[in-house]
Design an enzyme around this catalytic site. Structure first.
Site, PDB file in Angstrom:
ATOM      1  N   ILE A  82       0.858  -1.176   0.000  1.00 51.00           N
ATOM      2  CA  ILE A  82       0.000   0.000   0.000  1.00 51.00           C
ATOM      3  C   ILE A  82       0.897   1.230   0.000  1.00 51.00           C
ATOM      4  CG2 ILE A  82      -2.023  -1.065   1.065  1.00 51.00           C
ATOM      5  CD1 ILE A  82      -1.171  -0.033   3.745  1.00 51.00           C
ATOM      6  N   ASP A  83       0.318   2.353  -0.395  1.00 51.81           N
ATOM      7  CA  ASP A  83       1.085   3.575  -0.546  1.00 51.81           C
ATOM      8  C   ASP A  83       1.729   4.026   0.757  1.00 51.81           C
ATOM      9  OD1 ASP A  83       0.066   3.537  -3.080  1.00 51.81           O
ATOM     10  OD2 ASP A  83      -1.421   5.098  -2.731  1.00 51.81           O
ATOM     11  N   LYS A  84       2.772   4.805   0.625  1.00 53.93           N
ATOM     12  CA  LYS A  84       3.467   5.370   1.784  1.00 53.93           C
ATOM     13  C   LYS A  84       2.503   6.076   2.727  1.00 53.93           C
ATOM     14  CE  LYS A  84       6.777   9.029   2.981  1.00 53.93           C
ATOM     15  NZ  LYS A  84       7.727  10.036   2.434  1.00 53.93           N
TER      16      LYS A  84
END
Length: 363
Positions: A174-176
């Protein structure tokens, strides 16, 4: 191995012709400089004639067509061992290599004592709750301080877990600046099995997001191919007509309405880069405070100074895109047991929701 999930940082970044590189005209031979292979691609048997700069832009990230053309002018792009210019047309079975005057940077996974919120663990896998702001995997600009570095430290006494071995570790990402649940494979067999479940769309993944505006339909299905924006390679976009990008489907359900924003639940049917963020923007409801997709400015509401101050405070309370991977379900790769995990809404998103709730329905 693919990582079918909302992604932000690429596993293998394009580190050539970044700002600061020495990319002057260097001939392929005769200058005494050794060249090193950075990338290699083989065209399919059915490859249609296509300019090599167009061929490469679809296969490389964190770069631009101008940089690819500059690389060709510097004789750094070879086809079947010979330098070509950017107008060369790729043919079936061509072998394309990208050379540079320095070795490719290979990042070593350095164990770091980074706190990891583990909510489940057994001999085959573990499930973690990633906080916003934590990069999942080392990549361009983030070689340390990632979840993978933390996992390397956590497993340093496990002789069967090698952080450099791609057959174990992250199954999806998942994104930062997205928080939420991730499953990690401790053994190769577990990773193969789990990756197959993600690929076959048999996992259960639900996200909670705050978005600008109120969708017309309480429930809906968003379908639209997603690919990299040709004008901004760090941003994804929806391509109508299905000729470009990859097939993507997101299901959403409005949970609560606050006049100018909504709390929605999103279920992924597919898992493309920035899928929820891209799809919600596509239907006119960007994720709140999503800087990359325009959600960090006032898109709905009043023009009053009081409202503007309220939004400013909301952006400070939740200083990232308001998106959380809340649930995760899959079949255990060894026992066959149905596994399902649910996580609490993180404090920043909870405070954001509470503020909107008080603003919209003051007591």
């Amino acid at each position: 191995m693919t990582y079918p999930e909302e992604t932000d940082d690429i596993l293998q970044y394009c580190d050539w012709f970044e700002p600061g590189d020495d990319n002057g005209d260097k001939p392929l031979s005769g200058n005494g400089n050794q060249l090193y292979e950075h990338f290699r691609f083989t065209a399919d048997r059915n490859q249609s004639l296509l300019r090599i700069d167009k061929f490469l832009i679809d296969r490389l990230t964190n770069t631009s067509r101008n940089r690819i053309q500059s690389a060709a002018e510097a004789n750094y792009i070879l086809v079947n061992g010979k330098a070509v210019k950017s107008n060369y047309r790729v043919k079936p079975m061509d072998v394309i290599t990208i050379m540079m005057s320095r070795p490719r940077y290979e990042s070593e996974i350095i164990p770091e004592n980074i706190p990891i919120d583990i909510i489940y663990e057994d001999n085959e896998l573990l499930v973690v709750n990633k906080p916003a702001g934590l990069v999942v995997h080392p990549g361009h600009g983030n070689y340390q301080g990632t979840l993978v570095n933390g996992l390397a430290y956590y497993f340093k006494e496990d002789p069967l877990y090698d952080p450099e071995d791609p057959s174990v570790g992250l199954v999806h990402r998942i994104d930062k600046n997205t928080s939420g649940l991730l499953v990690i494979a401790k053994r190769p067999e577990a990773k193969t099995n789990l990756c197959s479940q993600f690929f076959n769309k048999t996992t259960q993944r639900r996200y909670i997001a705050m978005v600008w505006g109120i969708p017309k339909e309480t429930e809906g299905r968003i379908e639209g191919n997603i690919g990299r924006d040709p004008h901004d390679r760090k941003t994804m976009t929806v391509f109508p007509g299905g000729e470009h990008g990859k097939h993507a489907v997101t299901h959403y359900r409005v949970i609560e309405k606050f006049g100018y924003v909504s709390l929605v639940e999103c279920q992924l049917e597919t898992g493309r880069t920035h899928q929820i963020r891209t799809h919600m923007k596509h239907i006119g409801h960007p994720v709140f405070n999503d800087e990359r997709y325009g959600g960090n400015v006032i898109l709905k509401g009043l023009q009053s100074s009081g409202y503007k101050q309220f939004i400013h405070n909301c952006l400070e309370v939740c200083p990232r895109q308001a998106l959380h991977a809340k649930t995760l379900g899959f079949v255990h790769p060894t026992t066959g047991e149905e596994m399902f995990f649910d996580s609490e809404i993180p404090d920043d998103m909870q405070q954001l929701t509470d503020r909107w709730r008080r603003y919209y329905r003051p007591e």
